[in-house]
Design a protein around this motif. Structure first.
Motif, PDB file in Angstrom:
ATOM      1  N   PRO A 127      -4.387   7.024  -3.326  1.00 60.82           N
ATOM      2  CA  PRO A 127      -3.903   6.057  -2.228  1.00 60.82           C
ATOM      3  C   PRO A 127      -3.838   4.581  -3.383  1.00 60.82           C
ATOM      4  CG  PRO A 127      -6.148   6.561  -1.974  1.00 60.82           C
ATOM      5  CD  PRO A 127      -5.715   7.459  -3.047  1.00 60.82           C
ATOM      6  N   CYS A 128      -2.937   3.909  -3.116  1.00 58.13           N
ATOM      7  CA  CYS A 128      -3.034   2.743  -4.179  1.00 58.13           C
ATOM      8  C   CYS A 128      -2.519   1.523  -3.236  1.00 58.13           C
ATOM      9  CB  CYS A 128      -1.604   2.795  -5.142  1.00 58.13           C
ATOM     10  SG  CYS A 128      -2.007   4.231  -6.402  1.00 58.13           S
ATOM     11  N   SER A 129      -3.046   0.433  -3.691  1.00 55.54           N
ATOM     12  CA  SER A 129      -2.887  -0.742  -3.213  1.00 55.54           C
ATOM     13  C   SER A 129      -2.476  -1.790  -4.163  1.00 55.54           C
ATOM     14  CB  SER A 129      -4.059  -1.429  -2.391  1.00 55.54           C
ATOM     15  OG  SER A 129      -3.876  -2.726  -2.015  1.00 55.54           O
ATOM     16  N   VAL A 130      -1.498  -2.706  -4.118  1.00 58.40           N
ATOM     17  CA  VAL A 130      -1.113  -3.736  -4.947  1.00 58.40           C
ATOM     18  C   VAL A 130      -0.792  -5.242  -4.222  1.00 58.40           C
ATOM     19  CG1 VAL A 130       0.989  -4.743  -6.609  1.00 58.40           C
ATOM     20  CG2 VAL A 130       0.227  -1.980  -6.343  1.00 58.40           C
ATOM     21  N   ASP A 154       8.358  -3.957  -9.646  1.00 63.30           N
ATOM     22  CA  ASP A 154       6.993  -4.191 -10.094  1.00 63.30           C
ATOM     23  C   ASP A 154       5.931  -3.614  -9.210  1.00 63.30           C
ATOM     24  OD1 ASP A 154       8.397  -6.162 -11.997  1.00 63.30           O
ATOM     25  OD2 ASP A 154       7.913  -7.666 -10.612  1.00 63.30           O
ATOM     26  N   VAL A 155       6.090  -3.583  -7.970  1.00 62.37           N
ATOM     27  CA  VAL A 155       5.263  -2.780  -7.182  1.00 62.37           C
ATOM     28  C   VAL A 155       5.302  -1.326  -7.680  1.00 62.37           C
ATOM     29  CG1 VAL A 155       4.734  -1.807  -4.722  1.00 62.37           C
ATOM     30  CG2 VAL A 155       5.578  -4.089  -5.252  1.00 62.37           C
ATOM     31  N   ARG A 156       6.270  -0.750  -7.892  1.00 64.08           N
ATOM     32  CA  ARG A 156       6.007   0.904  -8.175  1.00 64.08           C
ATOM     33  C   ARG A 156       5.363   0.932  -9.593  1.00 64.08           C
ATOM     34  NH1 ARG A 156       9.725   4.034  -5.325  1.00 64.08           N
ATOM     35  NH2 ARG A 156      10.006   5.498  -7.091  1.00 64.08           N
ATOM     36  N   ARG A 157       5.674   0.096 -10.474  1.00 66.61           N
ATOM     37  CA  ARG A 157       5.101   0.284 -11.611  1.00 66.61           C
ATOM     38  C   ARG A 157       3.653  -0.005 -11.652  1.00 66.61           C
ATOM     39  NH1 ARG A 157       7.201  -4.061 -13.889  1.00 66.61           N
ATOM     40  NH2 ARG A 157       5.052  -5.297 -14.040  1.00 66.61           N
ATOM     41  N   ARG A 158       3.146  -0.875 -10.859  1.00 68.23           N
ATOM     42  CA  ARG A 158       1.729  -1.306 -10.698  1.00 68.23           C
ATOM     43  C   ARG A 158       1.206   0.088 -10.115  1.00 68.23           C
ATOM     44  NH1 ARG A 158       0.972  -7.292  -8.828  1.00 68.23           N
ATOM     45  NH2 ARG A 158      -1.080  -6.834  -8.868  1.00 68.23           N
ATOM     46  N   MET A 159       1.723   0.579  -9.104  1.00 66.94           N
ATOM     47  CA  MET A 159       1.183   1.617  -8.450  1.00 66.94           C
ATOM     48  C   MET A 159       1.060   2.735  -9.050  1.00 66.94           C
ATOM     49  SD  MET A 159       2.331   1.867  -4.541  1.00 66.94           S
ATOM     50  CE  MET A 159       1.879   0.498  -3.226  1.00 66.94           C
ATOM     51  N   THR A 160       2.139   3.060  -9.976  1.00 68.21           N
ATOM     52  CA  THR A 160       1.932   4.257 -10.975  1.00 68.21           C
ATOM     53  C   THR A 160       0.684   4.109 -12.012  1.00 68.21           C
ATOM     54  OG1 THR A 160       4.395   4.631 -10.666  1.00 68.21           O
ATOM     55  CG2 THR A 160       3.438   5.523 -12.766  1.00 68.21           C
ATOM     56  N   GLU A 194       0.887  -1.195  -0.040  1.00 66.43           N
ATOM     57  CA  GLU A 194      -0.013  -0.065  -0.155  1.00 66.43           C
ATOM     58  C   GLU A 194       0.986   1.147  -0.036  1.00 66.43           C
ATOM     59  OE1 GLU A 194      -2.347  -0.575   3.450  1.00 66.43           O
ATOM     60  OE2 GLU A 194      -3.522  -2.128   2.435  1.00 66.43           O
ATOM     61  N   GLY A 195       0.450   2.419  -0.534  1.00 69.36           N
ATOM     62  CA  GLY A 195       1.172   3.602  -0.578  1.00 69.36           C
ATOM     63  C   GLY A 195       0.474   4.634  -1.087  1.00 69.36           C
ATOM     64  N   ARG A 196       1.204   5.782  -1.269  1.00 69.80           N
ATOM     65  CA  ARG A 196       0.586   7.045  -1.832  1.00 69.80           C
ATOM     66  C   ARG A 196       1.308   7.502  -2.998  1.00 69.80           C
ATOM     67  NH1 ARG A 196       1.873  11.429   1.886  1.00 69.80           N
ATOM     68  NH2 ARG A 196       3.261  12.441   0.281  1.00 69.80           N
ATOM     69  N   ILE A 197       0.553   7.653  -4.076  1.00 72.30           N
ATOM     70  CA  ILE A 197       1.230   8.180  -5.247  1.00 72.30           C
ATOM     71  C   ILE A 197       0.650   9.842  -5.388  1.00 72.30           C
ATOM     72  CG2 ILE A 197       1.455   8.102  -7.778  1.00 72.30           C
ATOM     73  CD1 ILE A 197       2.299   5.591  -6.218  1.00 72.30           C
ATOM     74  N   ASP A 198       1.796  10.601  -5.533  1.00 79.63           N
ATOM     75  CA  ASP A 198       1.371  12.199  -5.720  1.00 79.63           C
ATOM     76  C   ASP A 198       1.710  12.380  -7.399  1.00 79.63           C
ATOM     77  OD1 ASP A 198       0.918  12.459  -3.431  1.00 79.63           O
ATOM     78  OD2 ASP A 198       2.791  13.334  -2.770  1.00 79.63           O
ATOM     79  N   ILE A 199       0.754  12.907  -7.895  1.00 75.22           N
ATOM     80  CA  ILE A 199       1.078  13.287  -9.404  1.00 75.22           C
ATOM     81  C   ILE A 199       0.878  14.878  -9.509  1.00 75.22           C
ATOM     82  CG2 ILE A 199       0.294  13.168 -11.789  1.00 75.22           C
ATOM     83  CD1 ILE A 199      -0.930  10.275 -11.130  1.00 75.22           C
TER      84      ILE A 199
END
Length: 69
Positions: free
Chosen positions: A33-36, A46-52, A18-23
């Motif tokens: 908020p994202c969850s992979v 892979d986690v970062r690519r999927r969250m993005t 789980e994490g937060r993505i700021d655009i």
């Protein structure tokens, strides 16, 4: 457009990262908020690519301006 991934952690109860993505776009910042789902051993790339990808899908940014990452 700038994408910044922050505060990524693994939630064992959900078996997901789980994490937060700021655009940042046009001088404004949008937070998603994202969850992979996946094993704790999933490579962070892979986690970062999927969250993005997930954050972009939630954003109103037209897919035609996405960069490959």
């Amino acid at each position: 457009m700038t994408i910044d991934i922050k505060n990524v952690w693994y939630n064992p109860a959900n078996a997901a990262f789980e994490g937060r993505i700021d655009i940042q776009r046009n001088g404004k910042s949008f937070r998603y908020p994202c969850s992979v789902e996946g094993p704790m051993t999933m490579p962070m790339a892979d986690v970062r690519r999927r969250m993005t990808h997930q954050a972009r899908a939630m954003s109103d940014t037209p897919p035609s301006i996405w960069s490959k990452s």
